[in-house]
Design an enzyme around this catalytic site. Structure first.
Site, mmCIF file in Angstrom:
data_model
loop_
_atom_site.group_PDB
_atom_site.id
_atom_site.type_symbol
_atom_site.label_atom_id
_atom_site.label_comp_id
_atom_site.label_asym_id
_atom_site.label_seq_id
_atom_site.Cartn_x
_atom_site.Cartn_y
_atom_site.Cartn_z
ATOM 1 N N CYS A 122 0.821 -1.207 0.000
ATOM 2 C CA CYS A 122 0.000 0.000 0.000
ATOM 3 C C CYS A 122 0.862 1.267 0.000
ATOM 4 O O CYS A 122 2.050 1.231 0.326
ATOM 5 C CB CYS A 122 -0.923 0.010 1.217
ATOM 6 S SG CYS A 122 -2.277 1.224 1.090
ATOM 7 N N ASP A 166 -6.085 -2.753 11.944
ATOM 8 C CA ASP A 166 -4.937 -1.850 11.949
ATOM 9 C C ASP A 166 -4.786 -1.282 13.355
ATOM 10 O O ASP A 166 -5.695 -1.374 14.184
ATOM 11 C CB ASP A 166 -5.152 -0.729 10.927
ATOM 12 C CG ASP A 166 -3.858 -0.079 10.470
ATOM 13 O OD1 ASP A 166 -2.786 -0.445 10.993
ATOM 14 O OD2 ASP A 166 -3.918 0.796 9.590
#
Length: 206
Positions: free
Chosen positions: A8, A127
């Site tokens: 990412c 996360d």
């Protein structure tokens, strides 16, 4: 089973090419202006043109105005949305595009209940909880992850080549997502770190 790998926060075509060559299944483009990894539409479209068939393009948004998301989808061939803010189920499903919903993990949070609030999500991404949005390269307490979310799991937050093998063996995620763990600085990836990360995941397949 092979966990899928997403790299990412790509901002440069050379980093994208390294990610693809190393074996990444998906690449992530950030459309969150406060992030130093954010790309504009022209850059995003140029990067997307470098993605070969069967590699997914993921667009990351945080509490974005729906018109902004739609404009991005019109300009960039995004396959999957990754929504990291305080979006609810109705917001997430309005774009008629598959999506994954991020959960910012912290003590006392009922992750099973959180996942249940997004029945149309393809997966739930876990996360770290930090000020702002995004894990900031920090791990969260893995003991907070329940045995089952009721949804496919994407694991993120402070993953590196040194710890991703343990994470894969412990949680058997559908996918792992890395950004800062393969960088030299925000938005600038390191080819050796990308290769090492992918190799560590592949060596730990379950």
């Amino acid at each position: 089973m092979k966990p899928r790998i997403k790299i990412c926060g790509l901002t440069r075509i050379e980093d994208l090419q390294q990610a693809v060559q190393a074996g990444a299944d998906a690449i992530g483009l950030v459309f969150y202006p406060p992030s130093r990894r954010c790309v504009d539409l022209l850059t995003a479209a140029r990067l997307a043109r470098g993605v070969p068939p069967f590699v997914s393009i993921v667009g990351l948004f945080v509490n974005a105005d729906p018109a902004t998301v739609r404009a991005t989808l019109a300009a960039v061939p995004i396959h999957l949305l990754q929504l990291h803010g305080d979006e609810d189920e109705a917001y997430c499903r309005q774009f008629d595009r598959p999506y994954i919903k991020a959960a910012r993990v912290r003590p006392g949070m009922d992750l099973v209940q959180y996942a249940a609030a997004f029945p149309s999500a393809q997966a739930i991404l876990l996360d770290a909880f930090v000020d702002g949005y995004g894990g900031g390269g920090r791990m969260f307490d893995w003991s907070l992850v329940p045995p089952s979310l009721g949804k496919p799991l994407v694991l993120s937050g402070g993953l590196t080549a040194d710890n991703v093998g343990e994470a894969v063996r412990r949680f058997r995620p559908e996918a792992v997502d890395v950004s800062s763990g393969v960088e030299v600085r925000k938005g600038i990836k390191d080819a050796d770190k990308i290769r090492a990360f992918v190799a560590a995941v592949r060596a730990s397949e379950f």
